[in-house]
Design an enzyme around this catalytic site. Structure first.
Site, PDB file in Angstrom:
ATOM      1  N   HIS A  91       0.824  -1.210   0.000  1.00 50.50           N
ATOM      2  CA  HIS A  91       0.000   0.000   0.000  1.00 50.50           C
ATOM      3  C   HIS A  91       0.863   1.268   0.000  1.00 50.50           C
ATOM      4  O   HIS A  91       0.342   2.371  -0.023  1.00 50.50           O
ATOM      5  CB  HIS A  91      -0.913  -0.017   1.242  1.00 50.50           C
ATOM      6  CG  HIS A  91      -2.062   0.919   1.175  1.00 50.50           C
ATOM      7  ND1 HIS A  91      -2.212   1.984   2.060  1.00 50.50           N
ATOM      8  CD2 HIS A  91      -3.121   0.985   0.330  1.00 50.50           C
ATOM      9  CE1 HIS A  91      -3.318   2.635   1.768  1.00 50.50           C
ATOM     10  NE2 HIS A  91      -3.886   2.067   0.729  1.00 50.50           N
TER      11      HIS A  91
ATOM     12  N   ASP B 175      17.080   9.306  -8.666  1.00 45.70           N
ATOM     13  CA  ASP B 175      18.537   9.516  -8.607  1.00 45.70           C
ATOM     14  C   ASP B 175      19.082   9.533  -7.188  1.00 45.70           C
ATOM     15  O   ASP B 175      20.198  10.024  -6.965  1.00 45.70           O
ATOM     16  CB  ASP B 175      18.916  10.826  -9.310  1.00 45.70           C
ATOM     17  CG  ASP B 175      18.729  10.749 -10.824  1.00 45.70           C
ATOM     18  OD1 ASP B 175      18.696   9.632 -11.362  1.00 45.70           O
ATOM     19  OD2 ASP B 175      18.594  11.814 -11.456  1.00 45.70           O
TER      20      ASP B 175
ATOM     21  N   LYS C 128      -4.109  10.833   4.411  1.00 52.26           N
ATOM     22  CA  LYS C 128      -3.616  10.171   5.620  1.00 52.26           C
ATOM     23  C   LYS C 128      -2.591  11.109   6.260  1.00 52.26           C
ATOM     24  O   LYS C 128      -1.376  10.878   6.205  1.00 52.26           O
ATOM     25  CB  LYS C 128      -2.946   8.831   5.288  1.00 52.26           C
ATOM     26  CG  LYS C 128      -3.822   7.854   4.472  1.00 52.26           C
ATOM     27  CD  LYS C 128      -3.510   7.922   3.021  1.00 52.26           C
ATOM     28  CE  LYS C 128      -4.145   6.825   2.196  1.00 52.26           C
ATOM     29  NZ  LYS C 128      -5.564   6.688   2.260  1.00 52.26           N
TER      30      LYS C 128
ATOM     31  N   ASP D  65       0.325  19.630  18.116  1.00 46.99           N
ATOM     32  CA  ASP D  65       0.947  20.845  18.637  1.00 46.99           C
ATOM     33  C   ASP D  65       1.544  21.677  17.500  1.00 46.99           C
ATOM     34  O   ASP D  65       0.935  21.795  16.442  1.00 46.99           O
ATOM     35  CB  ASP D  65       1.965  20.484  19.726  1.00 46.99           C
ATOM     36  CG  ASP D  65       1.298  19.895  20.965  1.00 46.99           C
ATOM     37  OD1 ASP D  65       0.075  20.121  21.143  1.00 46.99           O
ATOM     38  OD2 ASP D  65       1.973  19.211  21.749  1.00 46.99           O
TER      39      ASP D  65
ATOM     40  N   HIS E 245      -9.282  10.966   0.866  1.00 48.23           N
ATOM     41  CA  HIS E 245      -8.362   9.836   0.746  1.00 48.23           C
ATOM     42  C   HIS E 245      -7.053  10.102   1.491  1.00 48.23           C
ATOM     43  O   HIS E 245      -6.144   9.284   1.461  1.00 48.23           O
ATOM     44  CB  HIS E 245      -8.085   9.551  -0.739  1.00 48.23           C
ATOM     45  CG  HIS E 245      -7.469   8.222  -1.010  1.00 48.23           C
ATOM     46  ND1 HIS E 245      -6.139   8.066  -1.330  1.00 48.23           N
ATOM     47  CD2 HIS E 245      -7.999   6.980  -1.015  1.00 48.23           C
ATOM     48  CE1 HIS E 245      -5.876   6.786  -1.521  1.00 48.23           C
ATOM     49  NE2 HIS E 245      -6.979   6.100  -1.337  1.00 48.23           N
TER      50      HIS E 245
ATOM     51  N   LYS F 265       3.289   4.318  -1.246  1.00 47.52           N
ATOM     52  CA  LYS F 265       3.423   5.141  -2.451  1.00 47.52           C
ATOM     53  C   LYS F 265       4.720   5.939  -2.316  1.00 47.52           C
ATOM     54  O   LYS F 265       4.770   6.944  -1.611  1.00 47.52           O
ATOM     55  CB  LYS F 265       2.242   6.103  -2.618  1.00 47.52           C
ATOM     56  CG  LYS F 265       0.923   5.410  -2.959  1.00 47.52           C
ATOM     57  CD  LYS F 265       0.126   5.088  -1.744  1.00 47.52           C
ATOM     58  CE  LYS F 265      -1.258   4.537  -2.087  1.00 47.52           C
ATOM     59  NZ  LYS F 265      -1.991   4.095  -0.888  1.00 47.52           N
TER      60      LYS F 265
END
Length: 411
Positions: free
Chosen positions: A113, A120, A287, A292, A285, A115
């Site tokens: 899952h 380089d 996350k 603080d 979608h 991404k």
């Protein structure tokens, strides 16, 4: 808990596909040595075809291009799409490939899952955005709201090592890129993974440490919110000691069951002072979270059982006041302009029939890490996809035999 804080980085928040795709594709087009890319979903649409184009262009320039996709998320990727890349020398690997049963995808658990893009060994991207047109506003009402970050500096060396470590069973030659530890900025960042080996709870533990130490504010914007009992308790306890705790969750869900499950938890949180907003403009979608004035996180990990106990995930944790404030201002605007605040009085209606479900949910969440051990423990296997065989000269390359579904499984 794994991961080390790295000083001397630069970071840029990228909101939605409109900001992420142009920047990621620009960096891939400028690649000189290597592109490493992991993702959950690639769709054969305008975004997927542009990704294919920039990767092929890089490979033709002599750049080593390695792509890893998930066998569940990319189960519908076509033979021609993959063959067009493999015959240009791009190394394409599928994580945990499994055949369909009665037309259904069967490898539901323990998905790739993450991404991640590393170019380089100098620049990297991490977040929750897949390669599909539904991350662009012109997709319509179901376009996703999501986030990624671009980073440079010493943290890229960790991302490069992390990706190579995952791909190592399928690679035979060393990486041509040599990431530098030279500082390029003043941002402190840590990479944490979640796997099914030594790092099963690293991301959750970092969340818990931040929530338990919070003194002023917590904002969590998460697509699939059904966290562990420990996370729920940490959020409730923070609100009880006077921390302003705000959740931004799905109000226009891409899957109805997601909202239904999250709402089972609302009473538990609302009655102790947690503020809950449902984002209603489009499916959420993202996350992301902040605590603080310094702590923030952006990555692929949801706060649900799949991400916290099964999937392979990667999050960056950022210790920087400027980034924290930028994310805070964005989420404040999001909640003020496009969200509906959930009131406790509303959630108390019908509570009599939800109470048994809430009771079962709490106990399920407390036991889920142990239950997850009973679920299919897929071996970490990458299936390399070979280029199609060379046909007689009378046959055009586009007519070559497809390869995506014809390779034998490898361990």
């Amino acid at each position: 808990m794994s991961g080390l804080w790295r000083d001397g980085n630069q970071i840029q928040l990228l909101i939605n596909g409109e900001e992420f795709y142009p920047r990621a594709f620009e960096c891939i087009r400028a690649a000189r040595e290597e592109v490493l890319l992991e993702t959950f979903i690639i769709m054969e649409d305008k975004v997927g075809f542009e990704l294919q184009e920039v990767l092929i262009e890089a490979a033709r320039r002599g750049v080593r291009v390695v792509l890893a996709v998930d066998g569940y998320g990319t189960a519908d990727l076509g033979n021609e799409y993959v063959s067009a890349m493999t015959r240009e020398g791009i190394k394409v690997h599928v994580f945990d490939p499994s055949p369909r049963r009665l037309g259904m995808r069967t490898n539901l658990f323990r998905r790739l899952h993450r991404k991640i893009v590393v170019v380089d060994g100098e620049r990297a991207f991490v977040g929750g955005i897949n390669y599909s047109a539904d991350h662009l506003g012109d997709f319509g009402d179901m376009a996703k709201q999501d986030y990624a970050v671009e980073v440079s500096g010493p943290i890229v060396r960790d991302l490069h090592s992390c990706t190579l470590r995952f791909l190592r069973p399928a690679l035979s030659e060393p990486s041509p890129a040599q990431p530098s530890a030279k500082p390029v900025g003043d941002v402190r960042i840590m990479l944490l993974e979640r796997d099914n080996n030594r790092h099963t709870t690293d991301i959750e533990q970092q969340y818990l440490a931040a929530l338990r130490a919070a003194k002023e504010r917590i904002i969590v914007a998460n697509a699939y919110f059904f966290p562990s009992y420990r996370v729920l308790r940490a959020l409730r306890n923070a609100a009880r000691r006077g921390v302003k705790v705000t959740l931004i969750l799905q109000g226009q869900p891409d899957m109805l069951w997601v909202q239904a499950f999250s709402r089972l938890l609302y009473n538990y949180l609302l009655r102790d002072g947690v503020t809950i907003y449902e984002y209603c403009q489009r499916p959420l979608h993202g996350k992301v979270a902040l605590v603080d004035q310094q702590w923030s996180t952006v990555g692929s990990s949801n706060l649900d059982p799949l991400s916290l106990a099964l999937n392979l995930e990667a999050n960056l944790f950022i210790d920087d006041r400027t980034f924290n404030q930028q994310l805070h201002e964005h989420l404040q605007k999001l909640s003020a302009e496009h969200c509906t605040r959930i009131q406790l009085e509303r959630m108390l209606r019908g509570y009599w029939w939800r109470a048994p479900l809430v009771f079962m949910c709490f106990h399920f969440m407390r036991l889920f890490p142990a239950i997850a051990g009973w679920l299919p423990a897929h071996r970490k296997k990458l299936k390399p996809l070979a280029p199609p065989p060379i046909e007689p000269t009378s046959v055009e390359p586009t007519e070559a035999a497809p390869c995506y579904c014809k390779e034998e499984k490898t361990g």
